[in-house]
Design an enzyme around this catalytic site. Structure first.
Site, short mmCIF file in Angstrom:
data_model
loop_
_atom_site.label_atom_id
_atom_site.label_comp_id
_atom_site.label_asym_id
_atom_site.label_seq_id
_atom_site.Cartn_x
_atom_site.Cartn_y
_atom_site.Cartn_z
CD GLU A 137 -12.30 59.35 8.03
OE1 GLU A 137 -11.36 59.76 8.18
OE2 GLU A 137 -13.29 60.02 8.53
CB CYS B 212 -13.15 64.00 8.76
SG CYS B 212 -14.52 63.57 9.88
CG HIS C 198 -15.59 70.54 2.20
ND1 HIS C 198 -16.21 69.80 3.22
CD2 HIS C 198 -16.63 71.51 2.11
CE1 HIS C 198 -17.60 70.21 3.50
NE2 HIS C 198 -17.62 71.27 2.85
CG ASN D 19 -17.20 68.11 -1.09
OD1 ASN D 19 -16.99 68.14 0.14
ND2 ASN D 19 -18.48 67.79 -1.36
N GLY D 20 -18.93 70.82 -2.11
CA GLY D 20 -19.74 71.71 -0.95
C GLY D 20 -21.09 72.26 -1.95
#
Length: 341
Positions: free
Chosen positions: A25, A97, A164, A196-197
């Site tokens: 990021e 985030c 996520h 995601n994950g």
């Protein structure tokens, strides 16, 4: 992947079959005002501000690298995107985030609670840049609240959504909730949805796609441990992945401090003498000695690494250059002495 997902890791992952790679990021204000510099030796394109590299990329990844941005305002997001637009294949707004810095700045997961502002940023990007815009979010505890958010996001015209499968407050040690993706996939068809994950090996990716209907999967910790996770025919041993990573890092002149940090995260045996040697290394020459790459370092790599990227080696070289030359003299009794010339 904070600090790990820099250029060498991305190139390493692409080499082993990754379809796309995301940058670490980068905050909008950080990239705005940078100077674009091309290294004629390595081909690396660096965006530099105040003598510091903010972002580095390479033509080898241009068609597959997505610039991950942290932003809280449409205008700054667009200004930042315009800086890198011609060097990347997409812009991704990070809305997942959970770290304090991002939340306090109204970025990252803070945007989940402000969907109008989140979508205003996406719309600004979609309408004003020439490359695809994507977004990454986390889920809410409430499924309907999550579905309401993704519907609103989809209407901005983005090209894809990464989810996520954890909430903002869940930590990596808590199991990702893959099952939460099924309803999102159904709701957003035909928009590509990426899971995601908890993707730690190639088989996990296949299982996740089958069980959720996800278009694709994203992995951070899995790739950080061994970038060959993307190889369908089976990856390479973790120690070999470390050596390959170092070779790539030197080839692109990656800053030594970043390379060392990543290598220590990747190395499979933290109790080994090799790991301890890597821990105590101060420069690429030391690292190569630990990994039996000394010949490669001197024959090919050293000339590709700038003083900025390897400051300790630069200091050693400077110190050696200032040392007075010596010559050997033989005394009358045939003993050998080294004296200043």
């Amino acid at each position: 992947m904070v600090r790990v997902g820099t250029l060498p890791m991305r190139l390493h992952s692409l080499k082993h079959g990754a379809d796309l790679v995301w940058t670490c990021e980068v905050i909008d204000k950080s990239i705005i005002g940078t100077q674009r510099i091309v290294n004629d030796t390595t081909g690396v394109v660096s965006f530099v501000k105040d003598g510091r590299d903010i972002f580095a990329t390479h033509p080898d990844e241009k068609a597959k690298v997505v610039f991950q941005m942290g932003s809280a305002t449409p205008e700054l997001a667009l200004e930042a995107a315009k800086v890198v637009e011609k060097d990347v294949s997409g812009i991704d707004l990070n809305c997942g985030c959970p770290i304090k810095f991002s939340i306090q700045g109204g970025m990252g997961a803070a945007l989940l609670e402000d969907p109008d502002r989140l979508c205003a940023i996406l719309e600004k990007l979609v309408q004003n840049i020439s490359i695809p815009v994507t977004c990454k979010i986390r889920v809410f505890d409430d499924e309907e609240k999550t579905l309401s958010l993704v519907r609103q996001i989809a209407r901005t015209g983005i090209s894809g959504l990464t989810v996520h499968c954890r909430t903002r407050y869940m930590r990596p040690r808590e199991k990702a909730m893959w099952h939460r993706l099924n309803s999102i996939v159904e709701e957003l068809k035909p928009l590509p949805v990426v899971l995601n994950g908890d993707i730690f090996k190639y088989e996990d990716a296949q299982k996740a796609r089958t069980s959720t209907g996800a278009t694709s999967v994203m992995t951070a910790r899995g790739a950080a441990a061994n970038p060959s996770i993307f190889c369908a025919k089976g990856g390479i041993p973790a120690r070999d992945a470390v050596v390959e990573y170092v070779k790539i890092a030197m080839n692109v002149g990656n800053p030594y401090s970043n390379t060392k940090y990543t290598v220590l995260q990747m190395h499979p045996d933290t109790r080994s003498s090799e790991f301890r040697a890597l821990q105590s290394s101060k420069c690429y020459q030391d690292m190569c000695a630990a990994l039996d790459l000394t010949e490669l370092y001197h024959s090919e790599a050293k000339q590709r690494i700038s003083d900025y990227a390897d400051p300790m080696q630069a200091k050693r070289d400077a110190k050696g250059a200032k040392r007075p030359p010596t010559e050997t003299k033989t005394s009358a009794d045939n003993s050998v002495k080294r004296v200043k010339a």
